[in-house]
Design a protein around this motif. Sequence first.
Motif, PDB file in Angstrom:
ATOM      1  N   GLU A 458       0.846  -1.197   0.000  1.00  0.00           N
ATOM      2  CA  GLU A 458       0.000   0.000   0.000  1.00  0.00           C
ATOM      3  C   GLU A 458       0.880   1.244   0.000  1.00  0.00           C
ATOM      4  O   GLU A 458       1.731   1.426   0.863  1.00  0.00           O
ATOM      5  N   LYS A 459       0.732   2.098  -1.011  1.00  0.00           N
ATOM      6  CA  LYS A 459       1.617   3.244  -1.185  1.00  0.00           C
ATOM      7  C   LYS A 459       1.282   4.357  -0.194  1.00  0.00           C
ATOM      8  O   LYS A 459       0.138   4.794  -0.081  1.00  0.00           O
ATOM      9  N   LEU A 460       2.308   4.796   0.496  1.00  0.00           N
ATOM     10  CA  LEU A 460       2.160   5.892   1.443  1.00  0.00           C
ATOM     11  C   LEU A 460       2.617   7.186   0.801  1.00  0.00           C
ATOM     12  O   LEU A 460       3.435   7.196  -0.123  1.00  0.00           O
ATOM     13  N   ASP A 461       2.098   8.279   1.313  1.00  0.00           N
ATOM     14  CA  ASP A 461       2.500   9.607   0.849  1.00  0.00           C
ATOM     15  C   ASP A 461       3.784   9.977   1.588  1.00  0.00           C
ATOM     16  O   ASP A 461       3.755  10.400   2.735  1.00  0.00           O
ATOM     17  N   VAL A 462       4.915   9.774   0.912  1.00  0.00           N
ATOM     18  CA  VAL A 462       6.200   9.988   1.574  1.00  0.00           C
ATOM     19  C   VAL A 462       6.442  11.482   1.742  1.00  0.00           C
ATOM     20  O   VAL A 462       6.363  12.258   0.790  1.00  0.00           O
ATOM     21  N   THR A 463       6.735  11.878   2.953  1.00  0.00           N
ATOM     22  CA  THR A 463       6.899  13.280   3.305  1.00  0.00           C
ATOM     23  C   THR A 463       8.130  13.448   4.182  1.00  0.00           C
ATOM     24  O   THR A 463       8.600  12.495   4.800  1.00  0.00           O
ATOM     25  N   ASN A 464       8.653  14.661   4.236  1.00  0.00           N
ATOM     26  CA  ASN A 464       9.797  14.927   5.110  1.00  0.00           C
ATOM     27  C   ASN A 464       9.354  15.139   6.556  1.00  0.00           C
ATOM     28  O   ASN A 464      10.179  15.304   7.444  1.00  0.00           O
ATOM     29  N   ASP A 465       8.045  15.108   6.788  1.00  0.00           N
ATOM     30  CA  ASP A 465       7.509  15.269   8.136  1.00  0.00           C
ATOM     31  C   ASP A 465       7.463  13.889   8.801  1.00  0.00           C
ATOM     32  O   ASP A 465       6.646  13.039   8.456  1.00  0.00           O
ATOM     33  N   ALA A 466       8.358  13.662   9.754  1.00  0.00           N
ATOM     34  CA  ALA A 466       8.486  12.339  10.384  1.00  0.00           C
ATOM     35  C   ALA A 466       7.189  11.907  11.052  1.00  0.00           C
ATOM     36  O   ALA A 466       6.785  10.745  10.975  1.00  0.00           O
ATOM     37  N   GLN A 467       6.513  12.853  11.718  1.00  0.00           N
ATOM     38  CA  GLN A 467       5.292  12.514  12.452  1.00  0.00           C
ATOM     39  C   GLN A 467       4.193  12.057  11.491  1.00  0.00           C
ATOM     40  O   GLN A 467       3.500  11.056  11.746  1.00  0.00           O
ATOM     41  N   LEU A 497      14.834   9.175  11.594  1.00  0.00           N
ATOM     42  CA  LEU A 497      13.734   9.912  12.234  1.00  0.00           C
ATOM     43  C   LEU A 497      14.270  11.062  13.082  1.00  0.00           C
ATOM     44  O   LEU A 497      13.665  12.137  13.149  1.00  0.00           O
ATOM     45  N   TYR A 498      15.408  10.847  13.722  1.00  0.00           N
ATOM     46  CA  TYR A 498      16.038  11.916  14.519  1.00  0.00           C
ATOM     47  C   TYR A 498      16.435  13.076  13.610  1.00  0.00           C
ATOM     48  O   TYR A 498      16.163  14.245  13.911  1.00  0.00           O
ATOM     49  N   ARG A 499      17.069  12.749  12.482  1.00  0.00           N
ATOM     50  CA  ARG A 499      17.507  13.809  11.564  1.00  0.00           C
ATOM     51  C   ARG A 499      16.315  14.554  10.970  1.00  0.00           C
ATOM     52  O   ARG A 499      16.370  15.764  10.760  1.00  0.00           O
ATOM     53  N   LYS A 521       7.508   6.303  20.055  1.00  0.00           N
ATOM     54  CA  LYS A 521       6.491   5.404  20.607  1.00  0.00           C
ATOM     55  C   LYS A 521       5.607   4.857  19.492  1.00  0.00           C
ATOM     56  O   LYS A 521       5.233   3.678  19.498  1.00  0.00           O
ATOM     57  N   ASP A 522       5.293   5.705  18.501  1.00  0.00           N
ATOM     58  CA  ASP A 522       4.465   5.258  17.380  1.00  0.00           C
ATOM     59  C   ASP A 522       5.198   4.218  16.525  1.00  0.00           C
ATOM     60  O   ASP A 522       4.609   3.203  16.130  1.00  0.00           O
ATOM     61  N   ILE A 523       6.479   4.456  16.242  1.00  0.00           N
ATOM     62  CA  ILE A 523       7.216   3.520  15.403  1.00  0.00           C
ATOM     63  C   ILE A 523       7.418   2.199  16.143  1.00  0.00           C
ATOM     64  O   ILE A 523       7.425   1.117  15.543  1.00  0.00           O
ATOM     65  N   ASN A 524       7.540   2.271  17.449  1.00  0.00           N
ATOM     66  CA  ASN A 524       7.661   1.053  18.249  1.00  0.00           C
ATOM     67  C   ASN A 524       6.366   0.247  18.189  1.00  0.00           C
ATOM     68  O   ASN A 524       6.369  -0.984  18.119  1.00  0.00           O
ATOM     69  N   GLU A 525       5.234   0.960  18.196  1.00  0.00           N
ATOM     70  CA  GLU A 525       3.928   0.291  18.093  1.00  0.00           C
ATOM     71  C   GLU A 525       3.785  -0.402  16.743  1.00  0.00           C
ATOM     72  O   GLU A 525       3.283  -1.525  16.652  1.00  0.00           O
ATOM     73  N   VAL A 526       4.256   0.261  15.678  1.00  0.00           N
ATOM     74  CA  VAL A 526       4.218  -0.330  14.345  1.00  0.00           C
ATOM     75  C   VAL A 526       5.076  -1.590  14.304  1.00  0.00           C
ATOM     76  O   VAL A 526       4.683  -2.621  13.759  1.00  0.00           O
ATOM     77  N   GLU A 527       6.253  -1.507  14.906  1.00  0.00           N
ATOM     78  CA  GLU A 527       7.151  -2.656  14.951  1.00  0.00           C
ATOM     79  C   GLU A 527       6.482  -3.840  15.650  1.00  0.00           C
ATOM     80  O   GLU A 527       6.506  -4.966  15.149  1.00  0.00           O
ATOM     81  N   ASN A 589      11.961   5.839  -2.096  1.00  0.00           N
ATOM     82  CA  ASN A 589      11.530   7.234  -2.030  1.00  0.00           C
ATOM     83  C   ASN A 589      12.553   8.087  -1.289  1.00  0.00           C
ATOM     84  O   ASN A 589      12.944   7.777  -0.164  1.00  0.00           O
ATOM     85  N   PHE A 590      12.983   9.156  -1.951  1.00  0.00           N
ATOM     86  CA  PHE A 590      13.851  10.115  -1.277  1.00  0.00           C
ATOM     87  C   PHE A 590      13.007  10.977  -0.347  1.00  0.00           C
ATOM     88  O   PHE A 590      11.840  11.270  -0.632  1.00  0.00           O
ATOM     89  N   LEU A 591      13.589  11.373   0.757  1.00  0.00           N
ATOM     90  CA  LEU A 591      12.914  12.276   1.686  1.00  0.00           C
ATOM     91  C   LEU A 591      13.259  13.703   1.274  1.00  0.00           C
ATOM     92  O   LEU A 591      14.424  14.095   1.292  1.00  0.00           O
TER      93      LEU A 591
END
Length: 744
Positions: A458-467, A497-499, A521-527, A589-591
């Motif tokens: 499923e294609k996501l809308d890749v954005t430079n906004d980490a959140q 994600l930090y950068r 916390k969100d990425i950990n939930e996804v994992e 996808n490039f950020l």
Amino acid sequence: MKKDKNIGLFIVIVSFLIIVGGCKNTATTNEKMSSNSHYSEEEIVIPENIKNVNDIVFNENGDILLSEVDSSETQGSLWKYSKKEKQWEQMLVLMELLKEQVSMEGLTLSTQINANGEILCIIKPKDEKSTAATRFFLVDKDQSVKELIKLKNIVKEKKINTITFYDSTYLLATNFDGNSYLVDFKTENIQSSFQVGSGMIQSITGDGKNIVVLTGDHKIKSYDINSGKQIENKSEIYKKMSKEFETNNGMYGKSELIQSNSEFYLVNGNGVSRYKNEDNTIILDGNNTVFGNTDSLLIKAFKNEQNQNIFAWVNESEKNKIFKYQYSKNEIKKKETLTVYSIYENTNVRNMINKFSRANTNIEINYVVGMNEKGSKTESEAIKNLNTEILSNNSPDVIILDGLDEKAYIEKDLLANISSIAANEQLIPAATEGYSRQNKVYAIAMKAAIPIFVQKGEKLDVTNDAQKLVSQLKEVKPNGKINILDPASRYNTISILYRMSFNKENKIDKKSVEQFYSILKDINEVEQKGIQNPEGDGRAINDISSTMLSFESYNTLLREEGMYGFDYLTSIESLRESIYFKQLSIDTNFLEDKNGVMYVPESIIAIPKKSTKKDKAEKFIKEIISKEYQVTNSYEGIPTNLEAVSIMLKALEPIQISIDSHNHTENEVEHETEEVNFNVDGLSEVEQKGVEKMLKELKSMSADDIAVKRLIIDEGQRILDNKVSVDEAVKKVTNKLTIYNSEK
């Protein structure tokens, strides 16, 4: 794609030898002084017509023996380099010697040689699934041939997988279980056996009574040559060698140990260290010799007893090379010493130092790594020590800004203006964009890493906004299979994600830290969602940019939907492959934002204003950012020199990727997936121009202050481990940041 590689001491390659005489090659020798006090470096050039080197033996008199095989692995030759005549002579082409003993149809051949010029020919089936036995023939100095029948039986009975000469009397045979056997190749009887542990033996030496082994599990072990019994050696010299080997082994590939009378010589990326009694001395510094070149793989080293010369056989940038370090009683004085500093070991920088110092033999490079210095137990302590030196008259001459707050150094006027150096090269704008003030350049990034988001499903809308990106991941439901993190790939994900969270436009304050911890916390939930699902196996897209070598990752990408991951493109090859992933319905996808594709600057180099050797420092930077240096330094990172990029893009050769079929179980039913093959071509002119255009439009993400990054990420990990709450972590981080910033 499998590349042909010249394998080291304990991996045997097959060659065929026939009798032919009279072929000679005059050897070219490139001689220059190394930056070591008693040695000069000389390359003994291997002739162009010697293609695939099997084995090399260095003799006490300075002569060299070399065996080669052809590309079909059915023919080969024995060559000799004469120290006196300084030329190579083809001694034997052994097809005629063996043609009546064996037919080579469906077989391959490898050779090993010893100092007496005796040749072990190993003939085995080309098909790895064949049950036919490997055969062994010994070609003596008088060109007589003997098949070693008993050795064949030993190899079969003991399940031997590698075999080579130990010395002029014994062969060493080893199996995958770590059992090794010394075999007298004249009588074909086992002299002794010993257990070295799992993994490949890196090196073996001895004094005729004892055998000393560098093992695959990073240990130094000693055995009695007659009984095979392990000898517990508690001497100070063994303790020091063991510590050095365990600490630095594998830094640049293979290590080797040489015993010479009562002395030992340990050869690795640090150079050559001599151990005698309780003393140890570095006699050849890795920074200024081939041993410290990360593009070189050490295959074999030898020390001449009579005149103390050191020889090395290396594979450097896919070419076999021989180097001789000539000993002189008279100390070789250097005109200048240049000090280069980095917080952490930087492989790109060390490679550049190695190349520069070997080309500029009047300049000795002293490479200082802050976290290796006494009194620097943490990054913040190392940075404080560095700042003290920069403000004093004891400043390093060149500093690597990776992990440092480059803005603070520029704003406080601590760096020299290097605009003239930057103007001389065609650099991507982002290489200097973040390190300029009032049209003056104060630092240059030598390399670039490009963060990417890879997805299949499923294609996501890749954005430079980490959140926003992570929020989308939380909503993905591709048949219950979603994989982001595992221990191996966690670092890249959190680092990116930090950068994204703390780029140049985002200030590190309480609000931004809170937001970053929310993302973690969100990425950990996804994992956890991926790992806990019974149909998901928790695998991640790991090492996506490693030039198609991570077959486990690509199997996952090709076979499954709902695969997502963060990674870095860190080479010209990975840029090419990101284009060809589209053949496989994999999106790379490039950020990016309105200003362009984001990239991470690496090996950011500058000159402190208080350096007393600015002319030499400028010469160093000018050379290492040049296209000539950037093209040859291929260890890691995309060059920021556009001319180097163009040369490397044009040089890309087509490769074929083959991912084997494999069995997997789904819903308790076993399935076999078919083999996948596809071609990755060299880039077209249009594609090359596209890559170059993209690099010109890169937007630099901020370099990390390593102390700040460590603090924020470490506390974030404590949140994920449920050791602290978000509020507690934010309070601790903001308090420490206030103190740290006031002390800078």
